[in-house]
Design a protein around this motif. Structure first.
Motif, short mmCIF file in Angstrom:
data_model
loop_
_atom_site.label_atom_id
_atom_site.label_comp_id
_atom_site.label_asym_id
_atom_site.label_seq_id
_atom_site.Cartn_x
_atom_site.Cartn_y
_atom_site.Cartn_z
N SER A 1 11.42 -2.54 7.27
CA SER A 1 10.19 -3.18 6.83
C SER A 1 10.37 -3.57 5.36
CB SER A 1 8.99 -2.24 6.97
OG SER A 1 9.04 -1.22 5.98
N PHE A 2 9.57 -4.54 4.89
CA PHE A 2 9.68 -4.92 3.49
C PHE A 2 9.26 -3.78 2.57
CE2 PHE A 2 9.83 -9.39 4.94
CZ PHE A 2 10.94 -9.77 4.22
N TRP A 3 8.29 -2.99 3.00
CA TRP A 3 7.90 -1.83 2.19
C TRP A 3 9.10 -0.91 1.97
CZ3 TRP A 3 3.90 -0.71 -0.82
CH2 TRP A 3 2.69 -1.42 -0.64
N ALA A 4 9.83 -0.63 3.04
CA ALA A 4 10.98 0.27 2.93
C ALA A 4 12.10 -0.38 2.12
CB ALA A 4 11.49 0.63 4.33
N TYR A 5 12.40 -1.63 2.40
CA TYR A 5 13.50 -2.31 1.70
C TYR A 5 13.20 -2.45 0.21
CZ TYR A 5 16.93 -5.83 0.39
OH TYR A 5 17.94 -6.49 -0.24
N ASP A 6 11.99 -2.89 -0.10
CA ASP A 6 11.66 -3.10 -1.51
C ASP A 6 11.57 -1.78 -2.27
OD1 ASP A 6 11.63 -5.88 -1.37
OD2 ASP A 6 9.53 -5.95 -0.74
N ASN A 7 11.20 -0.71 -1.57
CA ASN A 7 11.13 0.60 -2.22
C ASN A 7 12.52 1.15 -2.52
OD1 ASN A 7 9.09 2.65 -3.06
ND2 ASN A 7 10.29 3.96 -1.71
N GLN A 8 13.45 0.92 -1.59
CA GLN A 8 14.79 1.52 -1.71
C GLN A 8 15.82 0.59 -2.35
OE1 GLN A 8 15.51 4.71 -0.94
NE2 GLN A 8 13.35 5.00 -0.46
N VAL A 9 15.57 -0.73 -2.35
CA VAL A 9 16.57 -1.68 -2.86
C VAL A 9 16.00 -2.53 -4.00
CG1 VAL A 9 18.11 -3.59 -2.30
CG2 VAL A 9 17.74 -1.76 -0.63
N THR A 10 14.99 -3.33 -3.71
CA THR A 10 14.48 -4.27 -4.72
C THR A 10 14.01 -3.54 -5.98
OG1 THR A 10 13.74 -5.72 -2.93
CG2 THR A 10 12.90 -6.18 -5.14
N ALA A 11 13.22 -2.49 -5.79
CA ALA A 11 12.66 -1.78 -6.95
C ALA A 11 13.74 -1.17 -7.84
CB ALA A 11 11.65 -0.73 -6.48
N PRO A 12 14.62 -0.32 -7.32
CA PRO A 12 15.61 0.29 -8.21
C PRO A 12 16.61 -0.72 -8.80
CG PRO A 12 16.02 0.91 -5.92
CD PRO A 12 14.68 0.27 -5.96
N LEU A 13 16.91 -1.79 -8.07
CA LEU A 13 17.85 -2.78 -8.59
C LEU A 13 17.29 -3.56 -9.78
CD1 LEU A 13 19.73 -4.66 -5.70
CD2 LEU A 13 20.65 -3.07 -7.39
N HIS A 14 15.95 -3.66 -9.85
CA HIS A 14 15.36 -4.55 -10.84
C HIS A 14 14.37 -3.85 -11.77
CE1 HIS A 14 16.59 -7.17 -7.39
NE2 HIS A 14 17.22 -7.74 -8.39
N GLY A 15 14.45 -2.52 -11.85
CA GLY A 15 13.69 -1.81 -12.87
C GLY A 15 12.25 -1.49 -12.53
N PHE A 16 11.91 -1.47 -11.25
CA PHE A 16 10.56 -1.07 -10.84
C PHE A 16 10.59 0.37 -10.34
CE2 PHE A 16 10.82 -5.70 -10.13
CZ PHE A 16 9.75 -6.12 -10.93
N ALA A 17 9.46 1.04 -10.48
CA ALA A 17 9.39 2.44 -10.08
C ALA A 17 9.34 2.62 -8.57
CB ALA A 17 8.17 3.10 -10.71
N SER A 18 8.80 1.63 -7.86
CA SER A 18 8.61 1.73 -6.42
C SER A 18 8.25 0.35 -5.88
CB SER A 18 7.46 2.69 -6.11
OG SER A 18 6.23 2.19 -6.66
N ALA A 19 8.13 0.24 -4.57
CA ALA A 19 7.67 -1.03 -3.98
C ALA A 19 6.27 -1.36 -4.46
CB ALA A 19 7.70 -0.93 -2.45
N SER A 20 5.40 -0.37 -4.53
CA SER A 20 4.03 -0.61 -5.01
C SER A 20 4.03 -1.15 -6.43
CB SER A 20 3.21 0.67 -4.94
OG SER A 20 3.03 1.08 -3.61
N ASP A 21 4.86 -0.58 -7.29
CA ASP A 21 4.96 -1.04 -8.67
C ASP A 21 5.48 -2.47 -8.72
OD1 ASP A 21 5.02 -0.76 -11.56
OD2 ASP A 21 7.20 -0.51 -11.39
N TYR A 22 6.49 -2.76 -7.91
CA TYR A 22 7.05 -4.12 -7.84
C TYR A 22 5.98 -5.10 -7.36
CZ TYR A 22 9.41 -7.95 -5.33
OH TYR A 22 9.77 -9.17 -4.82
N TYR A 23 5.30 -4.79 -6.27
CA TYR A 23 4.30 -5.71 -5.73
C TYR A 23 3.19 -5.98 -6.75
CZ TYR A 23 6.44 -4.83 -1.13
OH TYR A 23 7.31 -4.73 -0.07
N ARG A 24 2.76 -4.93 -7.43
CA ARG A 24 1.65 -5.09 -8.40
C ARG A 24 2.08 -5.97 -9.56
NH1 ARG A 24 0.65 -2.73 -13.03
NH2 ARG A 24 2.31 -1.18 -12.72
N ARG A 25 3.26 -5.71 -10.10
CA ARG A 25 3.69 -6.43 -11.31
C ARG A 25 4.22 -7.82 -11.02
NH1 ARG A 25 7.66 -2.10 -13.82
NH2 ARG A 25 8.24 -3.88 -15.16
N ALA A 26 4.73 -8.06 -9.82
CA ALA A 26 5.35 -9.36 -9.51
C ALA A 26 4.40 -10.35 -8.85
CB ALA A 26 6.57 -9.14 -8.61
#
Length: 340
Positions: free
Chosen positions: A226-251
């Protein structure tokens, strides 16, 4: 409805109004034949993006410039990219598309990828084009992820922070968390599965070549469904976000709609399967510089109509009309007339 939010003129052909049919129809048509020149644009951090310049290009240096940003895992071979670039070129615009990092013909250099709030590369590109073509008016368009990125960029930079005359955002996921939820329900999971397969493949290739700061095995990567799982485990740590929720909120660009000062067109379908039906109602009222056109149907980057008895892209026609509206009128002193 806000005066900045109006109904779109799009009408689907009879029997082809279903949102999934509209989403998939563009992919069933032959790609527009289009020649390109490829340019590698080096970035300040040592990475690069690949530019696709439509060929032939206008000969004059002050020809208007159309800059396109694609969607998640898109490229020059995406149907909408070919259509929009060809339309701009046919109107006399110099047309270029920026591939996000790793989306061109070669993988990017650094241990990172791209994401929906990643505005730095687009900002760098527009700055370089401002130096290269200082007398050309420039309009940028973004599709899906690229649309969210572009709206975030123009909101951050204000009315005079970019050398742009206008911006166009198409089917932009303005609330990324809501979009991640929508893509994890019903038939939309088919799109999620397709996109995640492509994303995981690129990350797996990088993991095989070098260490990435994500702490996953290949088997664990494959289980991110799921995007929640992927963004939490890949997108967020690769780009300096604390979590998927943090990434979604800031982006997410939706929260910034009221801050946009640049003339901006947003094209959206109420039945877009990538987003909730009430997406715009969840967001702040757009500024007076923004015009939002919402079609009742159209799917995600679909908007296929019947024109002269053939399937045709209303989206391309709408963007072309906007480019014509923003096309600079010749100065009276530049108009020459022959003597009788």
């Amino acid at each position: 409805m806000s005066r900045t939010i109006v109904p779109a003129e799009f009408r689907p052909p009879r029997g082809l109004g279903n949102r999934h049919v509209q989403t998939l129809l563009p992919r069933l048509r032959p790609l527009v034949a289009l020649e390109r020149d490829t340019e590698i644009l080096n970035l300040p951090d040592g990475d690069f993006v690949e530019l696709a310049w439509v060929r032939p290009a206008p000969g004059r240096g002050n020809a208007p410039l159309f800059i396109l940003f694609h969607g998640l895992e898109g490229s020059f071979d995406s149907p909408y990219a070919r259509e929009l670039l060809a339309a701009a070129s046919s109107l006399g615009w110099r047309a270029v598309m920026m591939h996000f990092r790793g989306c061109g013909q070669a993988p990017n250099r650094l241990p990172r990828a791209y994401h929906s709030g990643d505005t730095a590369d687009a900002y760098w590109l527009i700055g370089q084009l401002a130096k290269r073509y200082p007398r050309a008016i420039k309009v940028a368009a973004g599709v899906s992820l690229g649309g969210n990125m572009l709206l975030k960029l123009v909101a951050e930079q204000g009315g005079d922070g970019l050398d742009l005359a206008g911006a166009i955002a198409i089917s932009a996921p303005l609330d990324l968390a809501a979009s991640a939820d929508a893509l994890n329900r019903g038939f939309a999971r088919v799109y999620q599965r397709h996109l995640l397969k492509s994303l995981r493949g690129k990350i797996a290739a990088k993991m095989a070549e070098a260490s990435l700061p994500i702490g996953l095995t290949l088997q664990q990567l494959e289980q991110l469904d799921s995007f929640w799982a992927y963004d939490n485990q890949v997108t967020a740590p690769l780009h300096g976000f604390a979590s998927a929720s943090d990434y979604y909120r800031r982006a997410s660009a939706g929260r910034l709609l009221g801050d946009i000062e640049l003339p901006t067109l947003i094209v959206h379908a109420a039945d877009d399967p990538f987003m909730p039906a009430d997406l715009l109602a969840r967001l702040p009222v757009p500024s007076d510089a923004v015009r939002v056109e919402i079609a009742r149907q159209g799917g995600h980057v679909g908007f296929m109509e019947s024109r002269h008895g053939h399937l045709s892209s209303w989206l391309t026609r709408r963007v072309a009309r906007q480019l014509q509206d923003w096309m600079p009128m010749p100065h009276p002193l530049q108009v020459t007339t022959s003597r009788p």
